[in-house]
Design an enzyme around this catalytic site. Structure first.
Site, PDB file in Angstrom:
ATOM      1  N   HIS A  34      43.774  -5.285   3.718  1.00  0.00           N
ATOM      2  CA  HIS A  34      43.570  -4.000   4.383  1.00  0.00           C
ATOM      3  C   HIS A  34      44.528  -3.804   5.554  1.00  0.00           C
ATOM      4  O   HIS A  34      44.864  -4.732   6.282  1.00  0.00           O
ATOM      5  CB  HIS A  34      42.122  -3.873   4.860  1.00  0.00           C
ATOM      6  CG  HIS A  34      41.680  -4.972   5.785  1.00  0.00           C
ATOM      7  ND1 HIS A  34      41.889  -4.946   7.146  1.00  0.00           N
ATOM      8  CD2 HIS A  34      41.049  -6.145   5.540  1.00  0.00           C
ATOM      9  CE1 HIS A  34      41.389  -6.031   7.698  1.00  0.00           C
ATOM     10  NE2 HIS A  34      40.881  -6.785   6.736  1.00  0.00           N
ATOM     11  N   ASP A  35      45.013  -2.571   5.674  1.00  0.00           N
ATOM     12  CA  ASP A  35      45.887  -2.143   6.774  1.00  0.00           C
ATOM     13  C   ASP A  35      47.255  -2.805   6.745  1.00  0.00           C
ATOM     14  O   ASP A  35      47.983  -2.771   7.742  1.00  0.00           O
ATOM     15  CB  ASP A  35      45.217  -2.394   8.133  1.00  0.00           C
ATOM     16  CG  ASP A  35      43.832  -1.776   8.214  1.00  0.00           C
ATOM     17  OD1 ASP A  35      43.730  -0.546   8.165  1.00  0.00           O
ATOM     18  OD2 ASP A  35      42.838  -2.532   8.283  1.00  0.00           O
ATOM     19  N   GLY A  67      44.686  -9.190   6.226  1.00  0.00           N
ATOM     20  CA  GLY A  67      44.645  -7.851   6.798  1.00  0.00           C
ATOM     21  C   GLY A  67      45.615  -7.677   7.949  1.00  0.00           C
ATOM     22  O   GLY A  67      45.983  -8.632   8.636  1.00  0.00           O
TER      23      GLY A  67
END
Length: 262
Positions: free
Chosen positions: A125-126, A143
């Site tokens: 994520h991100d 992440g």
């Protein structure tokens, strides 16, 4: 909305609301969620699952058993409408996973253009991935990882959350990256350490002999002089004034949040 020229296998499921562009191919047993957008001429081979608020650009080739836009693995995630945004001309090979962003990390996982993700690559994520990057088989990004243009991540390499990998970096296979890697550097090992400048990669991308010499000098100041970073920064800044190619190397010091590999 599905463009009339799109080719969708009868076993594929495309939920109402998805936007499928011209000449898109969606192969057998693929599942496309209602908030997904797929750009022109992108090809999904088979068994591809794309969920969430996901935007995929043009001319991408996505191989079987890939998962894009799925719920991320951050335990703080509470179902927010975060996104995955993928550019153009990417090759995403078998079994890759690209997870949606988190509110805490800006809400977007982004993959640029002309990237190659080999089999079983994971982008957490991100993640913010630039252009013309290569991730070899089983490369794993936690992440909030940032990877700049033209970086190469070797197979079986894991990158710790919040790390930044600079442009034109080469990380060798089976490495563990737990700190930031400045541009142009070859890194290898667990934990990853610097092993010189990625000279061959820079030559292939058209860097001049003068630029390579300046980059090498900046590297030597940082890693071979035995002096602390704050002491050599003015000299690297002076090199950057003479050779613009050194500027990203110098600017990286301010971008680093986890400290540089040493």
């Amino acid at each position: 909305m599905i463009d009339q020229s799109a080719r969708i296998h009868p076993t594929a499921i495309v939920e109402e609301g998805a936007k499928i562009g011209p000449e898109v191919t969606i192969g057998p047993f693929s599942i496309i969620g209602k908030n997904v957008e797929i750009g022109a001429r992108t090809v999904l081979k088979s068994h591809v699952v794309i969920n969430g608020f996901t935007q995929i650009g043009q001319d991408n080739l996505i191989f079987q058993f890939t998962s894009i836009g799925e719920v991320n693995q951050d335990l703080k995630y509470a179902g927010e409408d975060t996104k995955v945004i993928i550019g153009d001309h990417n090759s995403i090979r078998e079994g890759c996973s690209i997870h949606r962003g988190s509110v805490q990390g800006g809400g977007i996982t982004r993959l640029g253009n002309h990237n190659l993700l080999m089999g079983n690559t994971h982008i957490g994520h991100d993640g913010l991935i630039g252009n013309h990057c290569i991730f070899a088989n089983n490369a794993t990004l936690a992440g909030h990882v940032t990877v700049d243009d033209h970086a190469i991540i070797g197979g079986m390499t894991a990158v710790h959350q919040w790390c930044t990998i600079g442009a034109h970096v080469m990380v060798g296979g089976c490495s563990g990256v737990v700190q930031d890697v400045p541009p142009y550097v070859i890194a290898q090992g667990n934990h990853a350490s610097p092993y010189g400048v990625n000279i061959e990669g820079l030559k292939r991308r058209g860097f001049s002999k003068e630029a390579l010499h300046a980059i090498r000098n900046a590297y030597k100041l940082l890693y071979r002089s035995g002096r602390p970073l704050e002491e050599v920064k003015p000299e690297i800044a002076a090199l950057a004034q003479e050779h613009s190619e050194v500027q990203p190397f110098y600017d990286f010091f301010a971008r680093s949040t986890r400290g540089l590999i040493r």
